[in-house]
Design an enzyme around this catalytic site. Structure first.
Site, mmCIF file in Angstrom:
data_model
loop_
_atom_site.group_PDB
_atom_site.id
_atom_site.type_symbol
_atom_site.label_atom_id
_atom_site.label_comp_id
_atom_site.label_asym_id
_atom_site.label_seq_id
_atom_site.Cartn_x
_atom_site.Cartn_y
_atom_site.Cartn_z
ATOM 1 N N SER A 142 0.852 -1.196 0.000
ATOM 2 C CA SER A 142 0.000 0.000 0.000
ATOM 3 C C SER A 142 0.885 1.243 0.000
ATOM 4 C CB SER A 142 -0.872 0.022 1.251
ATOM 5 O OG SER A 142 -1.469 1.293 1.420
ATOM 6 N N TYR A 156 -1.587 -0.336 10.186
ATOM 7 C CA TYR A 156 -1.807 -0.875 8.833
ATOM 8 C C TYR A 156 -0.616 -0.547 7.938
ATOM 9 C CZ TYR A 156 -3.794 -1.090 4.081
ATOM 10 O OH TYR A 156 -4.009 -1.344 2.747
#
Ligand code: NDP
Length: 252
Positions: A142, A156
């Site tokens: 990501s 995350y």
């Protein structure tokens, strides 16, 4: 025929990679944790176009379930030659001083350990030392691994930064085994994971789009196109690469 497993592919980016791969002649195994109906719908779409696809349940963070998953793929499609480690979940969406450790542990297990577990069992099918003919692994990271997700999802972001490093190390470990290992860093893509997050934190989407030079979220097809490149022989001299597909958000 090439056989592909895409983890977490009942919807979103993973489902689109499956659709594109099947259209390019891969035999595809979709995987999901609980969304059987959504996965079956994607399988039906693929079969309606003449493709070969199955959908199998397994929590990627549970090695016993992953072992069963790979055995069923062996039997139903043949040993895999491609793996996309795509399954991913968000954390609680808080600052670190307010984080819920139980939720964060669960997230690291799915996002990070899950990719290790699936790669482990893919390598046992692909690597020359096990009698395999090589293959390609694509890890979905990501843009957060570069911007760090301050105030909302540092956990995350860190789970995805681990995926970047995993890609580099694994690519070197498996290069002489005929396995290429690469990574994609998507930016904002309006799938369920992002839509849900934007509903809970409406200011977040505006904040994100201000930082994206292309000024819009990605289509799932745009992320899947890049995954297909890294799976294909068109990237035969590319391993250990991390490709930003994020509209310029975190590009150097
Ligand atoms: P979605 O939420 O749309 O889909 C997630 C998929 O993962 C679902 O199929 C879900 O199935 C599956 N899944 C979740 N947990 C598990 C598990 N333990 N085992 C197996 N499957 C599981 O996500 P996206 O398509 O948006 O995201 C795909 C990947 O891309 C993720 O790794 C995400 O972190 C990454 N990413 C996404 C971005 C975005 O903006 N959308 C941006 C950057 C990265 P089920 O419902 O059955 O659990």
């Amino acid at each position: 025929m090439k056989v592909l497993l895409v983890t977490g592919s009942s919807r979103g980016i993973g489902a689109e990679i499956c659709r594109q791969a099947a259209a390019e002649g891969w035999k595809v195994c979709l995987n999901y944790a609980s969304s059987a109906d959504e996965a079956d719908q994607v399988v039906a779409q693929i079969r309606a176009k003449g493709g070969t696809a199955i959908a199998l349940q397994a929590n990627v963070a549970n090695e016993d379930e992953v072992i069963t998953l790979f055995k069923r793929i062996d039997l139903e499609l043949g040993p895999i030659t491609g793996l996309v480690n795509n399954a991913g979940i968000n954390g609680a969406g808080t600052r670190v001083d307010e984080m819920n450790i139980t939720l964060s542990k669960q997230m690291f297990e799915v996002n990070t350990l899950g990719a290790f577990i699936c790669a482990k069992h893919a390598i046992k099918r692909m690597a020359k030392r096990y009698g395999g003919n090589g293959g390609a692994i694509v890890n979905i990271s990501s843009a957060a691994s570069k911007h760090g997700g301050p105030f909302t999802y540092v956990d995350y972001a860190a789970s995805k930064a681990a995926i970047d490093t995993f890609t580099i190390g694994l690519s070197k470990e498996q290069a002489d085994q005929g396995i290429r290992v690469n990574c994609l860093r998507p930016g904002i893509t309006m799938t369920e994971i992002s839509v849900d997050y934007a509903k809970q934190h409406p200011e977040w989407l505006d904040w994100v789009l201000l930082q994206v030079p292309l000024g819009r979220p990605a289509e799932v097809s745009e992320v899947a196109n890049s995954a297909m490149f890294l799976l294909s022989d068109k990237s035969s001299y590319t391993t250990g690469a991390i490709l930003d597909v994020c509209g310029g958000w975190v590009s150097p």
